[in-house]
Design a protein around this motif. Structure first.
Motif, mmCIF file in Angstrom:
data_model
loop_
_atom_site.group_PDB
_atom_site.id
_atom_site.type_symbol
_atom_site.label_atom_id
_atom_site.label_comp_id
_atom_site.label_asym_id
_atom_site.label_seq_id
_atom_site.Cartn_x
_atom_site.Cartn_y
_atom_site.Cartn_z
ATOM 1 N N PRO A 1 0.790 -1.226 0.000
ATOM 2 C CA PRO A 1 0.000 0.000 0.000
ATOM 3 C C PRO A 1 0.828 1.285 0.000
ATOM 4 N N PHE A 2 2.135 1.176 0.183
ATOM 5 C CA PHE A 2 2.984 2.356 0.271
ATOM 6 C C PHE A 2 3.752 2.556 -1.030
ATOM 7 N N ASP A 3 4.250 3.746 -1.219
ATOM 8 C CA ASP A 3 4.992 4.083 -2.427
ATOM 9 C C ASP A 3 6.461 3.676 -2.257
ATOM 10 N N THR A 4 6.664 2.402 -1.950
ATOM 11 C CA THR A 4 8.008 1.865 -1.758
ATOM 12 C C THR A 4 7.973 0.366 -1.999
ATOM 13 N N ASP A 5 9.076 -0.202 -2.394
ATOM 14 C CA ASP A 5 9.123 -1.651 -2.522
ATOM 15 C C ASP A 5 9.926 -2.277 -1.384
ATOM 16 N N ILE A 6 10.189 -1.519 -0.357
ATOM 17 C CA ILE A 6 10.921 -2.031 0.797
ATOM 18 C C ILE A 6 9.966 -2.449 1.915
ATOM 19 N N VAL A 7 8.826 -1.769 2.042
ATOM 20 C CA VAL A 7 7.868 -2.058 3.109
ATOM 21 C C VAL A 7 6.597 -2.657 2.522
ATOM 22 N N ASP A 8 6.176 -3.775 3.072
ATOM 23 C CA ASP A 8 4.915 -4.421 2.710
ATOM 24 C C ASP A 8 4.020 -4.480 3.930
ATOM 25 N N MET A 9 2.733 -4.560 3.666
ATOM 26 C CA MET A 9 1.758 -4.794 4.723
ATOM 27 C C MET A 9 1.290 -6.235 4.585
ATOM 28 N N TYR A 10 1.023 -6.893 5.713
ATOM 29 C CA TYR A 10 0.455 -8.231 5.656
ATOM 30 C C TYR A 10 -0.685 -8.330 6.661
ATOM 31 N N TYR A 11 -1.637 -9.192 6.337
ATOM 32 C CA TYR A 11 -2.798 -9.398 7.209
ATOM 33 C C TYR A 11 -3.269 -10.830 7.014
ATOM 34 N N GLY A 12 -3.965 -11.348 8.002
ATOM 35 C CA GLY A 12 -4.457 -12.713 7.889
ATOM 36 C C GLY A 12 -5.093 -13.193 9.168
ATOM 37 N N PHE A 13 -5.304 -14.498 9.228
ATOM 38 C CA PHE A 13 -5.957 -15.093 10.386
ATOM 39 C C PHE A 13 -5.431 -16.513 10.585
ATOM 40 N N GLY A 14 -5.756 -17.091 11.732
ATOM 41 C CA GLY A 14 -5.332 -18.447 12.048
ATOM 42 C C GLY A 14 -5.803 -18.830 13.429
#
Length: 189
Positions: free
Chosen positions: A100-113
């Motif tokens: 979601p950010f204007d960078t390829d260094i930081v990613d967001m992750y989401y999920g469940f378990g």
């Protein structure tokens, strides 16, 4: 209440610092955000460069060893083996990565378990009042996760910051809810 406010403030400050560092690193490396197809998934690039597995540690809330496996679509399965005073937990999470950010260094992750936690004759876990008997106890719960992961350029290392809220039912007959913040360091292989 005071402890919760401090935790939330600390997480906010770490997120801002993480994003600021990522923007500075991207500016200094001149890394393009999009590839030639117009779609860029940094975690797939990391997997291609360093491997599709990551091993690391997680601290603050559930503290322990993490293992993450990425599939070809950039989704991941994460297992966390957590340790506490006379206790341990096993957590499994299905995670989706996004940029979601204007960078390829930081990613967001989401999920469940979900998770299972075991203790022996002692208190344990994020909330040490969850199990207060002198007998062996265990709990079963549902987990959600939302986090940021920052790749350290030109290395197989990543730093992560997340919250892993959970709902748990214990053999004591009680139910618990926790936020479970975490900071992690992973190496890809």
């Amino acid at each position: 209440m005071k402890k919760s406010a401090i935790t939330i403030l600390g997480i906010f400050v770490m997120v801002v610092a993480l994003m600021s560092t990522a923007n500075k690193l991207q500016a200094s490396t001149g890394t393009p955000v999009n590839d030639t197809t117009g779609v860029h998934d940094p975690m797939l690039q990391v997997a291609n460069n360093y491997g599709i597995n990551a091993l690391g540690i997680r601290a603050i809330g559930t503290t322990g060893i993490t293992y993450k496996h990425f599939n070809a679509r950039g989704n991941a399965f994460e297992a966390i083996l957590g340790f506490g005073y006379n206790s341990f937990s096993i957590t499994g999470l299905s995670e989706k990565y996004a940029s979601p950010f204007d960078t390829d260094i930081v990613d967001m992750y989401y999920g469940f378990g979900g998770h299972v936690v075991f203790q022996s004759d002692s208190n344990l876990g994020v909330d040490r009042n969850r199990f207060d008997n002198d007998d062996d106890e265990f709990g079963v719960g549902v987990d959600f996760i939302l986090g940021l992961e920052m790749m350290i350029p030109d290395t197989p290392l990543a730093l992560s910051l997340d919250i892993k809220p959970f709902f748990e039912v214990a053999t004591t007959g009680n139910a618990y809810f926790g936020i479970d913040p975490g900071f992690g360091v992973k190496v890809f292989f």
